[in-house]
Design a protein around this motif. Structure first.
Motif, PDB file in Angstrom:
ATOM      1  N   LEU A  20       0.651  -1.469  -0.197  1.00  0.00           N
ATOM      2  CA  LEU A  20       0.155   0.045  -0.062  1.00  0.00           C
ATOM      3  C   LEU A  20       1.057   0.894   0.054  1.00  0.00           C
ATOM      4  CD1 LEU A  20      -2.327  -1.092   2.244  1.00  0.00           C
ATOM      5  CD2 LEU A  20      -3.009  -1.052   0.591  1.00  0.00           C
ATOM      6  N   GLN A  21       0.402   2.107  -1.018  1.00  0.00           N
ATOM      7  CA  GLN A  21       1.270   2.977  -0.911  1.00  0.00           C
ATOM      8  C   GLN A  21       0.810   4.964   0.402  1.00  0.00           C
ATOM      9  OE1 GLN A  21       4.262   3.649  -2.346  1.00  0.00           O
ATOM     10  NE2 GLN A  21       4.017   1.462  -2.471  1.00  0.00           N
ATOM     11  N   PRO A  22       1.328   4.993   0.689  1.00  0.00           N
ATOM     12  CA  PRO A  22       0.970   6.176   2.041  1.00  0.00           C
ATOM     13  C   PRO A  22       0.537   7.377   0.728  1.00  0.00           C
ATOM     14  CG  PRO A  22       3.678   6.456   1.887  1.00  0.00           C
ATOM     15  CD  PRO A  22       2.952   4.978   0.486  1.00  0.00           C
ATOM     16  N   GLU A  23       0.077   7.939   1.367  1.00  0.00           N
ATOM     17  CA  GLU A  23      -0.652   9.895   0.347  1.00  0.00           C
ATOM     18  C   GLU A  23       0.102  10.638   0.359  1.00  0.00           C
ATOM     19  OE1 GLU A  23      -4.287  10.218   0.918  1.00  0.00           O
ATOM     20  OE2 GLU A  23      -4.853   7.954   1.232  1.00  0.00           O
ATOM     21  N   GLY A  24       0.010  10.797  -0.497  1.00  0.00           N
ATOM     22  CA  GLY A  24       1.220  12.320  -0.792  1.00  0.00           C
ATOM     23  C   GLY A  24       2.145  11.775  -2.028  1.00  0.00           C
ATOM     24  N   GLU A  25       3.077  12.188  -1.435  1.00  0.00           N
ATOM     25  CA  GLU A  25       4.135  12.759  -2.406  1.00  0.00           C
ATOM     26  C   GLU A  25       5.197  12.291  -1.967  1.00  0.00           C
ATOM     27  OE1 GLU A  25       6.757  15.140  -5.804  1.00  0.00           O
ATOM     28  OE2 GLU A  25       4.630  15.803  -6.085  1.00  0.00           O
ATOM     29  N   TRP A  26       6.563  11.399  -2.575  1.00  0.00           N
ATOM     30  CA  TRP A  26       7.258  11.012  -1.456  1.00  0.00           C
ATOM     31  C   TRP A  26       8.567  12.243  -1.312  1.00  0.00           C
ATOM     32  CZ3 TRP A  26      12.905  10.174  -2.656  1.00  0.00           C
ATOM     33  CH2 TRP A  26      13.593  10.079  -1.890  1.00  0.00           C
ATOM     34  N   LYS A  27       9.426  12.439  -0.472  1.00  0.00           N
ATOM     35  CA  LYS A  27      10.405  12.903  -0.560  1.00  0.00           C
ATOM     36  C   LYS A  27      11.491  13.419   0.186  1.00  0.00           C
ATOM     37  CE  LYS A  27       7.100  16.384   1.359  1.00  0.00           C
ATOM     38  NZ  LYS A  27       6.171  14.875   1.866  1.00  0.00           N
ATOM     39  N   PRO A  28      12.713  13.590  -0.953  1.00  0.00           N
ATOM     40  CA  PRO A  28      14.188  12.800  -0.406  1.00  0.00           C
ATOM     41  C   PRO A  28      13.629  13.619   1.285  1.00  0.00           C
ATOM     42  CG  PRO A  28      13.980  14.299  -2.476  1.00  0.00           C
ATOM     43  CD  PRO A  28      12.787  14.550  -2.160  1.00  0.00           C
ATOM     44  N   GLY A  29      14.762  12.218   1.938  1.00  0.00           N
ATOM     45  CA  GLY A  29      14.812  11.724   3.260  1.00  0.00           C
ATOM     46  C   GLY A  29      13.343  11.611   3.779  1.00  0.00           C
TER      47      GLY A  29
END
Length: 169
Positions: free
Chosen positions: A80-89
């Motif tokens: 399952l993918q988390p909500e929102g966009e992945w960000k570095p860090g």
């Protein structure tokens, strides 16, 4: 050498039968890297887990998750993918898990007169594509997925695994 779009692939060997194929982990790493490099999906900074198991282990997974009480060659479990966009860090994004069964895979390779590493590459590519949303539930989707698998495997120098089956999955 690192490609900016490649996920990290962790491989867990849980069945001793895989010891007879010492190159299996390198074959899978290469196949997943080729698949990731060939798709538009952003899989950079993501992780894939591959479990090398036996028929008994995959039969349990197949029974528990799909209600099919028999072994199979490969199973994929998209995360399952988390909500929102992945960000570095951020913590690495899990694409999911792939399980590959030694005995079924070996038998298929032998029956189809394919080198072990070619069939293993195909199953790793197939499993990876499932993790990023491809499926073969209908003829159009199967045709699209098979064409992409064939293209990826060609980049690895592996012949079309569907050539003898005329597009069936």
């Amino acid at each position: 050498m690192s490609h900016p779009n490649l996920p990290t692939t962790e491989i867990l060997v849980v069945a001793d039968c895989w010891q007879s194929e010492p190159d299996a982990e390198a074959v899978i790493q290469r196949a997943v890297a080729a698949a990731a490099a060939s798709v538009d999906e952003d899989v950079a900074e993501a992780e894939v887990a591959v479990m090398l198991t036996d028929d008994a282990g995959i039969r349990t997974l197949n029974s528990n998750w799909r209600g099919i009480d028999k072994p199979t060659n490969v199973l994929s479990f998209p995360a399952l993918q988390p909500e929102g966009e992945w960000k570095p860090g951020d913590a690495p994004r899990m694409l999911g898990d792939i399980a590959i069964a030694f005995e079924t895979m070996r038998r298929e390779a032998d029956e189809e007169h394919k080198p072990f590493d070619h069939h293993l590459s195909h199953l790793a590519v197939h499993g990876f594509l499932h993790l990023i949303g491809y499926d073969h539930e209908n003829d159009d989707d199967a045709e699209e997925m098979e064409a992409l698998e064939t293209e990826i495997l060609a980049h690895l120098g592996i012949p079309d695994p569907y050539a003898d089956r005329a597009g069936t999955h």
